[in-house]
Design a protein around this motif. Sequence first.
Motif, PDB file in Angstrom:
ATOM      1  N   HIS A 135       0.837  -1.204   0.000  1.00 35.29           N
ATOM      2  CA  HIS A 135       0.000   0.000   0.000  1.00 35.29           C
ATOM      3  C   HIS A 135       0.872   1.254   0.000  1.00 35.29           C
ATOM      4  O   HIS A 135       1.883   1.310   0.717  1.00 35.29           O
ATOM      5  CB  HIS A 135      -0.914   0.043   1.223  1.00 35.29           C
ATOM      6  CG  HIS A 135      -2.021  -0.955   1.194  1.00 35.29           C
ATOM      7  ND1 HIS A 135      -3.019  -0.948   0.251  1.00 35.29           N
ATOM      8  CD2 HIS A 135      -2.291  -2.003   2.028  1.00 35.29           C
ATOM      9  CE1 HIS A 135      -3.863  -1.940   0.489  1.00 35.29           C
ATOM     10  NE2 HIS A 135      -3.420  -2.602   1.566  1.00 35.29           N
ATOM     11  N   ASN A 136       0.424   2.252  -0.785  1.00 36.46           N
ATOM     12  CA  ASN A 136       1.092   3.556  -0.713  1.00 36.46           C
ATOM     13  C   ASN A 136       0.461   4.333   0.442  1.00 36.46           C
ATOM     14  O   ASN A 136      -0.736   4.630   0.409  1.00 36.46           O
ATOM     15  CB  ASN A 136       0.887   4.315  -2.024  1.00 36.46           C
ATOM     16  CG  ASN A 136       1.648   5.629  -2.008  1.00 36.46           C
ATOM     17  OD1 ASN A 136       1.349   6.527  -1.225  1.00 36.46           O
ATOM     18  ND2 ASN A 136       2.632   5.746  -2.900  1.00 36.46           N
ATOM     19  N   PRO A 137       1.217   4.652   1.481  1.00 41.09           N
ATOM     20  CA  PRO A 137       0.635   5.298   2.652  1.00 41.09           C
ATOM     21  C   PRO A 137      -0.136   6.579   2.344  1.00 41.09           C
ATOM     22  O   PRO A 137      -1.245   6.764   2.847  1.00 41.09           O
ATOM     23  CB  PRO A 137       1.870   5.591   3.521  1.00 41.09           C
ATOM     24  CG  PRO A 137       2.851   4.540   3.124  1.00 41.09           C
ATOM     25  CD  PRO A 137       2.650   4.360   1.658  1.00 41.09           C
ATOM     26  N   ASP A 138       0.452   7.470   1.519  1.00 42.66           N
ATOM     27  CA  ASP A 138      -0.220   8.734   1.248  1.00 42.66           C
ATOM     28  C   ASP A 138      -1.525   8.525   0.498  1.00 42.66           C
ATOM     29  O   ASP A 138      -2.544   9.160   0.792  1.00 42.66           O
ATOM     30  CB  ASP A 138       0.699   9.656   0.445  1.00 42.66           C
ATOM     31  CG  ASP A 138       1.884  10.142   1.275  1.00 42.66           C
ATOM     32  OD1 ASP A 138       1.681  10.396   2.480  1.00 42.66           O
ATOM     33  OD2 ASP A 138       3.002  10.249   0.736  1.00 42.66           O
ATOM     34  N   GLY A 266      11.883  -3.712   3.608  1.00 43.61           N
ATOM     35  CA  GLY A 266      12.754  -3.403   2.478  1.00 43.61           C
ATOM     36  C   GLY A 266      12.425  -2.054   1.906  1.00 43.61           C
ATOM     37  O   GLY A 266      12.417  -1.038   2.616  1.00 43.61           O
ATOM     38  N   THR A 267      12.085  -2.054   0.617  1.00 48.57           N
ATOM     39  CA  THR A 267      11.821  -0.785  -0.065  1.00 48.57           C
ATOM     40  C   THR A 267      10.380  -0.679  -0.549  1.00 48.57           C
ATOM     41  O   THR A 267      10.050   0.172  -1.376  1.00 48.57           O
ATOM     42  CB  THR A 267      12.767  -0.645  -1.263  1.00 48.57           C
ATOM     43  OG1 THR A 267      12.581  -1.773  -2.147  1.00 48.57           O
ATOM     44  CG2 THR A 267      14.208  -0.578  -0.813  1.00 48.57           C
ATOM     45  N   ALA A 268       9.520  -1.567  -0.030  1.00 45.38           N
ATOM     46  CA  ALA A 268       8.106  -1.508  -0.400  1.00 45.38           C
ATOM     47  C   ALA A 268       7.520  -0.165   0.050  1.00 45.38           C
ATOM     48  O   ALA A 268       8.043   0.468   0.974  1.00 45.38           O
ATOM     49  CB  ALA A 268       7.353  -2.675   0.231  1.00 45.38           C
ATOM     50  N   PRO A 269       6.409   0.285  -0.593  1.00 42.30           N
ATOM     51  CA  PRO A 269       5.852   1.612  -0.305  1.00 42.30           C
ATOM     52  C   PRO A 269       5.601   1.895   1.182  1.00 42.30           C
ATOM     53  O   PRO A 269       5.861   3.005   1.647  1.00 42.30           O
ATOM     54  CB  PRO A 269       4.546   1.618  -1.112  1.00 42.30           C
ATOM     55  CG  PRO A 269       4.824   0.700  -2.255  1.00 42.30           C
ATOM     56  CD  PRO A 269       5.700  -0.381  -1.701  1.00 42.30           C
ATOM     57  N   LYS A 275       8.854   1.086   9.455  1.00 34.32           N
ATOM     58  CA  LYS A 275      10.110   1.279  10.191  1.00 34.32           C
ATOM     59  C   LYS A 275       9.964   2.424  11.194  1.00 34.32           C
ATOM     60  O   LYS A 275      10.491   2.366  12.316  1.00 34.32           O
ATOM     61  CB  LYS A 275      11.240   1.599   9.222  1.00 34.32           C
ATOM     62  CG  LYS A 275      11.689   0.421   8.361  1.00 34.32           C
ATOM     63  CD  LYS A 275      12.788   0.865   7.395  1.00 34.32           C
ATOM     64  CE  LYS A 275      13.212  -0.289   6.486  1.00 34.32           C
ATOM     65  NZ  LYS A 275      14.250   0.147   5.500  1.00 34.32           N
ATOM     66  N   GLN A 276       9.251   3.454  10.750  1.00 30.93           N
ATOM     67  CA  GLN A 276       9.041   4.604  11.622  1.00 30.93           C
ATOM     68  C   GLN A 276       8.217   4.199  12.852  1.00 30.93           C
ATOM     69  O   GLN A 276       8.512   4.603  13.972  1.00 30.93           O
ATOM     70  CB  GLN A 276       8.334   5.718  10.847  1.00 30.93           C
ATOM     71  CG  GLN A 276       8.296   7.055  11.561  1.00 30.93           C
ATOM     72  CD  GLN A 276       7.595   8.109  10.716  1.00 30.93           C
ATOM     73  OE1 GLN A 276       6.413   7.946  10.375  1.00 30.93           O
ATOM     74  NE2 GLN A 276       8.328   9.169  10.382  1.00 30.93           N
TER      75      GLN A 276
END
Length: 765
Positions: A135-138, A266-269, A275-276
């Motif tokens: 999912h794209n958070p924004d 990793g680098t997923a959206p 991580k935050q």
Amino acid sequence: MHTSITHTLAHELNVAPGQVKTAVDLLDDGNTVPFIARYRKEATQGLDDSQLRTLETRLVYLRELDARRDTILKSIDEQGKLTESLRRDILAAESKNRLEDLYLPYKPKRRTKGQIAIEAGLASLAEALWQDASHNPDTLAEQYINAEKGVADTKAALEGARAIMMERLAEDASLLETLRQYLKQYAVLRATVVAGQEEAGAKFKDYFAHQEPIAKVPSHRALAMLRGRNEGVLQLALIADPDQAPDSKQSVCETMIAQHYQLSLGTAPADRWRKQVIAFAWRVKILMHLETEFMANLKERAENDAIDVFAANLKDVLMAAPAGPRCTMGIDPGLRTGCKVAVVDGTGKLLDTATIYPTAPKHDIEGASKTLRRFIDRHGVNLIAVGNGTASRETEHFVTTMLKQADLSIQTVMVSEAGASVYSASELAAKEFPDLDVSLRGAVSIARRLQDPLAELVKIDPKSIGVGQYQHDVSQHQLAKKLDAVVEDCVNAVGVDVNIASAPLLTRVAGLSQTMAQNIVAFRDENGRFNDRKTLLKVPRLGPKAYEQCAGFLRVMDGANPLDRSGVHPETYPLVKHIAQKTSKAVDALVGNTGLLQSLTASDYADDTFGQITVTDVLNELAKPGRDPRPEFKTATFAEGVNQISDLKPGMQLEGVVTNVTHFGAFVDIGVHQDGLVHISALSNRFISDPRDVVKAGDVVKVKVMEVDAPRKRIGLSMRLDDTPAASEPSAAAPKPRDKSPKKRQDKPAAMGSMADAFARAKRS
């Protein structure tokens, strides 16, 4: 009693569950620990007073745990959230920490950011981003913008979702336990100095840049650092990653959190957002929570250790050898105000008092000598006790010189003054000696504590006896409770002569309250001495239960019944009569008849009423009626000419008395007004982990002077007499050289490497 408590205690004490259940039942029925340990061995199968004290303490904790468990189960059930799985976890919790972890998500609390976010409908956003990184958070957050609910934009929505997940992580009992176990194994406690406090807090300089594994911090260092923090000198922090580089951006614990939830970041959206969440949850919530918990546990553990040290030293002091019922002169040394003198008879009754001035500034040697000679001749003094305070060595020298000139062989003993001034100013002393000057009461106390340390020291608050470590930094309630138990156990182990005991001493007898003790003294004053134990039942407010508990510990010397002067309990008098009949002896002929009693077999006299353990105890007591468990009386002889620290030279071999034992060594009085320290590494030629394995308070020991720092009043000693002081002077400097010189050690004494640190710790304690 809850079955799990029985089995838990049995496992911890390594005894059978039946023993625990019986002991708990006896405690619940109002029986005291000394009574159970001494007269209910048959029922408990030999649990001793130490085991019973531990059981008693742990029983309180486990019952509190059970009560809290019930409260938590009820609270969660009332919320309609108690699942069978959660119930099992709560019932299986073995500590208060684990129980509170499980309760965290359900504990009523003020509205948090996470709860506000849930009310705003952001729970599904948090769940979606946490579970699916694609999912794209924004983009996803745009669907949750709702100004009426306080979600003004995507940033607010994502912050709300983050707050929800942070709280979930911080309330995950399983995660908290995983992190807790990791920190126990790897975390360190780091101490640093508060900027600008270097000079004011110089006594804490050992900890200005200090760290060590938090699980291994010894109690004396923990209490020192905690005191430094309380005084605003030190900052303490729990460091979870001591081996990581200072510029590392991610904690090992953050990686563990991700692994706990099986997240592959990793680098997923959504991974940046996840991580935050983990980083914020760890640093803002979990670490702070666990650091508070670990610091509290560290403080509790350190306090318990310090209290145990105090208790062990107190027991040794109380159980020190008594000089016995001898006419004794007590001298409380002084300079300008003079030396206070009191003479007491063999029972401690005050006979005479005076003030003498043998020391500076008056130096009235002749007048002081005449006074002491008059007292000695008038009362038949055969023992002199000199307090170890100011001018003690000068006073002792005056006394020994006077005795030598008069050709009198009266033993002179240096006695600790600790607590004497407390007694002198107490209400008890005022009642006992209403017309006696406070300073003279101290001399009376000094004389009496030589005759019988236990009988005199029970009049003083145990905390004033001065054998503790960091005693003002620990829980005063727990300290008082522990020390009171020690006093009670010591008094009952020795036994008390009911016809001469003071009310404070009687108060410490099992089953007797302060009121009962005072009533015994009042009854004795009004009716004369007790002629047998049964008369105790006539004392007001001393009923059958109290009599059962106290009778075996109270002695009636020269009474009507010879058993009343022994530790045989009245409930077993029928057993003694049975033994007397079978051996064709009178009861009084049995008492002290060691040869006969040792030839008897306990099983021959055991029956359904009195088991073999009880019979064995009775036979042993009859063989040595009223035996005193305290050691034989002996004292140290301080070296002549060594009166102050400036008289000491490295290499001297001296005799001294152990005054205090800590985790890091033992303090020894060698007669110079300043105790020397024998570091743990210098107590023995073999490795020891506990100084008490070698020495205890009151022991007379031989030591070698290893280091003297007069300006800082530090004396380093060794009990390894073949140790060689660094840059020492020839051993001939010792006042009394040994007849035979031992082979010198070639290696540097291990004690010296730690001496400075040990002295610093001692100063802080």
